[in-house]
Motif scaffolding. Structure first.
Motif, PDB file in Angstrom:
ATOM      1  N   GLU A  13     -12.018   2.099  -7.735  1.00  0.00           N
ATOM      2  CA  GLU A  13     -11.385   3.459  -7.593  1.00  0.00           C
ATOM      3  C   GLU A  13      -9.671   3.080  -7.520  1.00  0.00           C
ATOM      4  O   GLU A  13      -8.769   3.610  -7.932  1.00  0.00           O
ATOM      5  CB  GLU A  13     -11.529   3.902  -6.210  1.00  0.00           C
ATOM      6  N   THR A  14      -9.405   1.897  -6.712  1.00  0.00           N
ATOM      7  CA  THR A  14      -8.143   1.675  -6.501  1.00  0.00           C
ATOM      8  C   THR A  14      -7.272   1.078  -7.951  1.00  0.00           C
ATOM      9  O   THR A  14      -6.171   1.470  -8.393  1.00  0.00           O
ATOM     10  CB  THR A  14      -7.732   0.481  -5.725  1.00  0.00           C
ATOM     11  N   GLU A  34     -19.822  -4.129 -11.648  1.00  0.00           N
ATOM     12  CA  GLU A  34     -19.899  -3.076 -10.934  1.00  0.00           C
ATOM     13  C   GLU A  34     -21.152  -2.524 -11.047  1.00  0.00           C
ATOM     14  O   GLU A  34     -22.052  -2.035  -9.888  1.00  0.00           O
ATOM     15  CB  GLU A  34     -18.871  -2.003 -11.395  1.00  0.00           C
ATOM     16  N   GLU A  77     -16.743  -0.884  -5.210  1.00  0.00           N
ATOM     17  CA  GLU A  77     -16.318   0.682  -5.478  1.00  0.00           C
ATOM     18  C   GLU A  77     -14.958   0.738  -5.027  1.00  0.00           C
ATOM     19  O   GLU A  77     -14.296   1.636  -5.875  1.00  0.00           O
ATOM     20  CB  GLU A  77     -17.480   1.617  -4.668  1.00  0.00           C
ATOM     21  N   SER A  78     -14.525   0.427  -3.884  1.00  0.00           N
ATOM     22  CA  SER A  78     -13.188   0.517  -3.494  1.00  0.00           C
ATOM     23  C   SER A  78     -11.978  -0.133  -4.576  1.00  0.00           C
ATOM     24  O   SER A  78     -11.254   0.644  -4.746  1.00  0.00           O
ATOM     25  CB  SER A  78     -13.025   0.107  -2.150  1.00  0.00           C
ATOM     26  N   ALA A  79     -12.503  -0.984  -4.958  1.00  0.00           N
ATOM     27  CA  ALA A  79     -11.594  -1.800  -5.928  1.00  0.00           C
ATOM     28  C   ALA A  79     -11.603  -1.131  -7.170  1.00  0.00           C
ATOM     29  O   ALA A  79     -10.545  -1.015  -7.831  1.00  0.00           O
ATOM     30  CB  ALA A  79     -12.028  -3.328  -6.162  1.00  0.00           C
ATOM     31  N   GLN A 103     -19.559  -1.879  -1.735  1.00  0.00           N
ATOM     32  CA  GLN A 103     -18.389  -0.962  -0.789  1.00  0.00           C
ATOM     33  C   GLN A 103     -17.039  -1.447  -1.569  1.00  0.00           C
ATOM     34  O   GLN A 103     -16.370  -0.657  -1.606  1.00  0.00           O
ATOM     35  CB  GLN A 103     -18.538  -0.645   0.565  1.00  0.00           C
ATOM     36  N   HIS A 104     -16.863  -2.821  -1.260  1.00  0.00           N
ATOM     37  CA  HIS A 104     -15.749  -3.284  -2.013  1.00  0.00           C
ATOM     38  C   HIS A 104     -15.491  -3.330  -3.075  1.00  0.00           C
ATOM     39  O   HIS A 104     -14.534  -3.112  -3.874  1.00  0.00           O
ATOM     40  CB  HIS A 104     -15.646  -4.914  -1.421  1.00  0.00           C
ATOM     41  N   ALA A 161     -13.308  -7.596  -3.743  1.00  0.00           N
ATOM     42  CA  ALA A 161     -14.659  -7.370  -4.295  1.00  0.00           C
ATOM     43  C   ALA A 161     -15.194  -8.499  -4.980  1.00  0.00           C
ATOM     44  O   ALA A 161     -16.548  -8.670  -4.705  1.00  0.00           O
ATOM     45  CB  ALA A 161     -14.212  -6.120  -5.399  1.00  0.00           C
ATOM     46  N   GLU A 188      -7.439  -5.537  -3.802  1.00  0.00           N
ATOM     47  CA  GLU A 188      -8.896  -5.043  -3.702  1.00  0.00           C
ATOM     48  C   GLU A 188      -9.621  -5.677  -4.697  1.00  0.00           C
ATOM     49  O   GLU A 188     -10.967  -6.119  -4.256  1.00  0.00           O
ATOM     50  CB  GLU A 188      -8.454  -3.692  -4.031  1.00  0.00           C
ATOM     51  N   LYS A 244       0.725  -1.393  -0.153  1.00  0.00           N
ATOM     52  CA  LYS A 244       0.008   0.026   0.189  1.00  0.00           C
ATOM     53  C   LYS A 244       0.941   1.361  -0.102  1.00  0.00           C
ATOM     54  O   LYS A 244       0.297   2.242  -0.710  1.00  0.00           O
ATOM     55  CB  LYS A 244      -0.997  -0.123   1.182  1.00  0.00           C
TER      56      LYS A 244
END
Length: 592
Positions: free
Chosen positions: A88-89, A147, A84-86, A81-82, A74, A70, A53
């Motif tokens: 973005e990452t 997604e 969306e986080s993945a 939420q996972h 997901a 990530e 990270k």
């Protein structure tokens, strides 16, 4: 703890707390990524993520590795939420990798059309950036498909796949035409190219013919033998960054895809060799304990499979999503033994802990409860009735369309109530639809009790013929198909074919389960093939593909038909000049 674990711990601890000082060079990025993979394979997920990270916004390999973790979270959780986080990452990972790629001028881009670029002019950072960029695009494209539940997401995913394919083509040309003398990191690049090219070809080659034709029209093509060959070459690059990942893709194909989508038996000798190699390095790692369980499972060794799956499940508690994979396998392994209580319990765990598909999990639990309906108490009977009422409300829609197996489950819920709160062997029907007979059939001691169960229901159905509520023929045809499968795997081929033909003969009398006729036609073709009648098998497979439309789980059967026809035609082309493969393409150059 094994000796190998003891030797590695000080190294992990020393690297784990390195301060971030100065820019990250390519060689260090690769080595830390290898370390992160080792941590991950040893169930040390948080440490692997913590290692990557801090540099994920600056180093291409850290960005890729962190994006992979990530992405896995997901996909395994399926929680918004996972996802969306993945997303973005991975968007950030794509940008980080893009910073290191070669930026061509308009003149250079036009020049590539008429002449091969000078790949020796690229720096090592630039070629690795191209590969990492392709891998990040691939992960982002896959995530796009899940997604958002609309057509736009599928269009975006398709466009990203095209960009990804273009990058892999470039990486393939770099691997072939660059002068690698003196390169320190060629093996790491090569293993990544072979993994990407191999996985891509394998994925595309598994699609039915009508989808393949559409994809070829827009520039996609794939070849299974090419895919497997590239992955084998990636596995042979000992110590390379993506060697383990190549082996995992191969194991996924030989132990899962070959059975779920109807391909012939996987290469179990290769699978065992790969698993034993990795277990020596990661004896407690959840992934290879899980693969070992799957290996025993597909051999039909149910009790050893249950032991390995349980060991995998209990080896870590950090990522509970891995538990769900084990629960799924344990559910079916116990189903093979007709241990309906254990199967129900694992289905219940999936229903309450996993977000993949409550409709499918709920219907599986209900199906196992139906198998022991005579032993259910008042409370459990009420639970079963409520479950059948709730299942339709859990159905999902992806890109505006329902998931076929969920639609099937909802129809069966309606059937349950229409038949007076009962279904005929619903768990065995699911076992067939998930291609479980291909594994079950390897052990006669598992098939014979199942045949006895089916024959008992055939006799019971005959006594209830007048009170079937209009479902007699549908229920009879289901039992004939299931009995035919049992008989076929007990080498009572003539009787099996008679049952399959019996289902086909009832085609015009079926009111609800139209899928039984094309599926029985497919099984009849497989029976012909097993007896050496390849011409009869091919004609019957073509009948199954072309003569039936609009039935439940149609795509699932078309995958199996596509596989069987490819294998059948490949057996005829063995020995032909030019290195042709099962679908008639050359194997020399991927993507062509």
């Amino acid at each position: 703890m094994s000796d190998s674990d003891g030797d590695e711990d000080p190294f992990y601890d020393a690297v784990e707390y390195l301060a971030k000082a100065g820019p990250m060079d390519l060689g260090t990025g690769i080595e830390e990524s290898k370390l992160a993979i080792s941590l991950f394979m040893n169930n040390r997920f948080a440490e692997a993520r913590a290692l990557l990270k801090p540099w994920a916004d600056e180093s291409m390999y850290h960005a890729l590795g962190y994006g992979v973790f990530e992405f896995l979270e997901a996909v395994l959780t399926f929680e918004q939420q996972h996802i969306e986080s993945a997303a973005e990452t991975l968007e950030q990972s794509v940008q980080v990798c893009n910073k290191f790629r070669k930026k061509n001028s308009m003149y250079e881009s036009l020049g590539k059309i008429v002449r091969r670029p000078n790949y020796d002019a690229l720096t090592e950072e630039e070629i690795h950036a191209e590969l990492c960029y392709a891998e990040c695009l691939l992960l982002r494209a896959v995530l796009t498909f899940i997604e958002d539940e609309n057509l736009i997401s599928f269009v975006k995913g398709g466009l990203r796949m095209r960009s990804c394919l273009k990058c892999y083509r470039e990486c393939w040309n770099i691997l072939r035409y660059r002068n690698w003398d003196g390169s320190l990191h060629k093996d790491h690049f090569e293993s990544g190219v072979r993994m990407g090219v191999g996985a891509y070809n394998l994925l595309i080659s598994m699609l039915p013919a009508k989808i393949m034709k559409l994809l070829e029209f827009i520039g996609f093509s794939g070849n299974r033998e090419t895919g497997l060959g590239q992955l084998h070459l990636g596995c042979d690059l000992a110590g390379s960054l993506r060697q383990i990942l190549c082996s995992m893709v191969l194991l996924g194909f030989h132990l899962f895809v070959s059975y779920v989508l109807g391909y012939g038996d996987g290469d179990l000798v290769l699978a065992e060799r790969l698993i034993n190699q990795q277990l020596s390095s990661f004896p407690d790692g959840v992934w290879y304990n899980f693969f070992k369980g799957r290996l025993e499972y597909v051999k039909g060794n149910v009790n050893p499979a249950i032991e390995w799956y349980s060991r995998a499940w209990q080896s870590q508690s950090e990522w509970v999503q891995f538990h769900h994979l084990c629960y799924w396998e344990l559910m079916w392994a116990n189903c093979f033994k007709q241990d309906w209580i254990s199967s129900r319990d694992f289905a219940d765990l999936l229903l309450h802990e996993s977000r993949w598909s409550r409709t499918i999990y709920g219907y599986q639990k209900a199906s196992f409860m139906c198998m022991m309906s005579e032993k259910l108490g008042r409370f459990e009977t009420a639970e079963l009735l409520q479950l059948f009422k709730d299942i339709p409300g859990w159905k999902q829609r992806i890109a505006g369309k329902s998931i076929p197996m969920e639609k099937f489950a909802v129809k069966k819920c309606e059937r349950f109530f229409a038949q007076g709160n009962k279904l005929i062997l619903p768990a065995v029907e699911l076992l067939y639809l998930w291609n479980g007979f291909k594994v079950l059939g390897k052990q006669g001691d598992l098939v014979r009790p199942l045949l006895a169960l089916v024959e008992r229901h055939v006799r019971d159905l005959a006594r209830e013929k007048d009170g079937g509520g209009g479902f007699y023929v549908d229920n009879l045809c289901l039992l004939l198909l299931l009995r035919g499968m049992c008989l076929r795997y007990l080498d009572r081929v003539g009787e099996a074919e008679a049952d399959f033909l019996g289902v086909i003969a009832y085609e015009k009398q079926l009111l609800h389960d139209a899928y039984l006729v094309p599926y029985s036609t497919y099984e009849l073709a497989m029976s012909y093939w097993s007896q050496g009648n390849t011409q009869g098998a091919e004609v019957t497979l073509e009948n199954a593909k072309n003569n039936y439309k609009g039935y439940a789980l149609e795509s699932r059967l078309h995958f199996r038909i596509h596989s069987a026809l490819s294998e059948l035609r490949a057996s005829r082309s063995v020995g032909q000049a030019g290195g042709t493969t099962s679908n008639g393409r050359k194997t020399s150059v991927p993507f062509l």
